[in-house]
Design a protein around this motif. Structure first.
Motif, PDB file in Angstrom:
ATOM      1  N   ALA A  79       0.737  -1.139  -0.019  1.00 17.50           N
ATOM      2  CA  ALA A  79       0.164  -0.215  -0.006  1.00 17.50           C
ATOM      3  C   ALA A  79       0.948   1.251  -0.242  1.00 17.50           C
ATOM      4  O   ALA A  79       0.529   2.310  -0.564  1.00 17.50           O
ATOM      5  CB  ALA A  79      -0.957  -0.111   1.235  1.00 17.50           C
TER       6      ALA A  79
ATOM      7  N   HIS B 254      -0.639   5.125  -0.893  1.00 17.29           N
ATOM      8  CA  HIS B 254      -1.986   5.355   0.007  1.00 17.29           C
ATOM      9  C   HIS B 254      -1.583   5.809   1.551  1.00 17.29           C
ATOM     10  O   HIS B 254      -0.454   5.879   1.982  1.00 17.29           O
ATOM     11  CB  HIS B 254      -2.473   3.787   0.058  1.00 17.29           C
ATOM     12  CG  HIS B 254      -3.148   3.367  -0.748  1.00 17.29           C
ATOM     13  ND1 HIS B 254      -4.077   3.837  -1.663  1.00 17.29           N
ATOM     14  CD2 HIS B 254      -2.726   1.969  -1.350  1.00 17.29           C
ATOM     15  CE1 HIS B 254      -4.336   2.964  -2.591  1.00 17.29           C
ATOM     16  NE2 HIS B 254      -3.547   1.967  -2.593  1.00 17.29           N
TER      17      HIS B 254
ATOM     18  N   ASP C   8      -4.677   3.205   5.494  1.00 19.80           N
ATOM     19  CA  ASP C   8      -4.809   2.068   4.242  1.00 19.80           C
ATOM     20  C   ASP C   8      -3.516   1.136   4.267  1.00 19.80           C
ATOM     21  O   ASP C   8      -3.719   0.049   4.292  1.00 19.80           O
ATOM     22  CB  ASP C   8      -5.057   2.800   3.103  1.00 19.80           C
ATOM     23  CG  ASP C   8      -6.336   3.402   3.201  1.00 19.80           C
ATOM     24  OD1 ASP C   8      -6.831   3.287   4.056  1.00 19.80           O
ATOM     25  OD2 ASP C   8      -6.371   4.334   1.861  1.00 19.80           O
TER      26      ASP C   8
END
Length: 323
Positions: free
Chosen positions: A274, A279, A283
């Motif tokens: 991620a 992100h 997240d």
């Protein structure tokens, strides 16, 4: 993207810099002898029978394989020998389609073995590794010019300091796990090395031992003062991450645990997957918790999720709590 040496695809950064590979994993393979389903803890002078046993590839193989399953361009820098354990892990790398340009082959045994005594709550491990001449980390970094390097344990010493300066020059981001390394922040070079690391991911016990802090929160505060991003694994209690003063906490995913041997490495991979996509912190932590939970649902790293399986695990992750 352009084409690099030996036909490898060069990955471009957001500022246009060309890298030789996206992810470089540096670390030894291990053949994990997993004894699972123990009826009680193993203590000196006692014998405990496991309900199951298997031999599975582990060590830095897990990080390389799990990143590959999530669609990343990965080079794994490691050593293999003429022994049966090397042969077994090599066969697994080929089955996973891993790039072998970082492999070094020796005309002698290079046995790396861990006996993992696994229960649903945790695991104990006993390991052995044949001595092998280490290829300098700085040279590995220069050779592969990665966007991100994964170091599976807390390496320290003057040579590591030099290597991390090379990583900075190459604009290679550095991820470092901790593992059960016998050092503290007062050990020479440790504090300075952590200051050169971009993401540091100890578990709760490691964070407490490393910092000698009285509480986990105090340990996290100390580490957050040294490292840009600190991620602390808490097993069945979830995980905590801190970056730039932002703190995020996520509870664990309820799962019928089979084996926890590869959970930490798969957790790391979820976070980095991620993170590489840009992100936000919550997240990244959710992806970490999802991948760590997935890994516990089967032996070793065999259940590390791929891109088609990750969404269903993410859907099971509890909502993050942020400060």
């Amino acid at each position: 993207m352009g084409t690099g040496p030996a036909g490898r695809v060069d990955a471009a950064s957001s500022n246009g810099r060309q890298y030789g590979t996206e992810v470089l994993v540096v670390g030894a393979y291990y053949a994990d002898l997993v004894f699972h389903g123990l009826s009680r803890p193993v203590r000196p002078g006692t014998e405990v029978f496991a309900r199951g046993f298997d031999i599975l590839p582990g060590g830095a193989f897990t990080s390389a394989m799990a990143m590959r399953r999530l669609g990343h361009d990965v080079v794994w820098s490691t050593d293999f020998g003429t022994d049966v354990f090397s042969e077994q892990v090599l066969a697994a790398t080929r089955a996973e389609g891993l790039d072998d340009t970082g492999f070094r082959f020796h005309q002698a045994p290079v046995r790396s073995v861990t006996a993992a005594l696994s229960s649903p709550e945790d695991r104990a491990m006993v390991s052995y590794q044949d001595p092998v001449a280490q290829y300098p980390l700085a040279a590995v970094l220069r050779e592969h010019r990665a966007r991100l390097v994964i170091l599976p344990q807390l390496f320290y010493g003057p040579a590591v300091q030099t290597a991390l300066r090379v990583a900075h020059e190459l604009e290679t981001k550095v991820f470092m796990d901790c593992q059960d390394v016998p050092c503290t922040l007062e050990t020479p070079t440790v504090r300075q090395i952590l200051a050169q690391v971009d993401i540091f991911a100890p578990n709760a016990e490691e964070a407490l031992r490393l910092t000698r802090a009285p509480t986990l929160n105090a340990a996290i505060d100390t580490l957050a003062g040294l490292v840009d991003t600190v991620v602390v694994k808490r097993g069945g209690w979830g995980a905590i991450a801190v970056r730039d003063g932002q703190r995020c906490e996520i509870a664990a995913v309820p799962v019928d645990v089979v084996d926890t041997t590869a959970a930490g490495d798969c957790f790391n991979v979820g976070f980095l997957h991620a993170h590489l996509a840009g992100h936000p912190l919550r997240d990244c932590l959710a992806a970490a918790v999802a991948c760590g939970a997935a890994a516990t649902s089967a032996l070793g790293s065999s259940a590390a999720p791929d891109l088609t399986e990750l969404p269903q695990w993410l859907a099971r992750v509890p909502h993050a709590r942020q400060d």
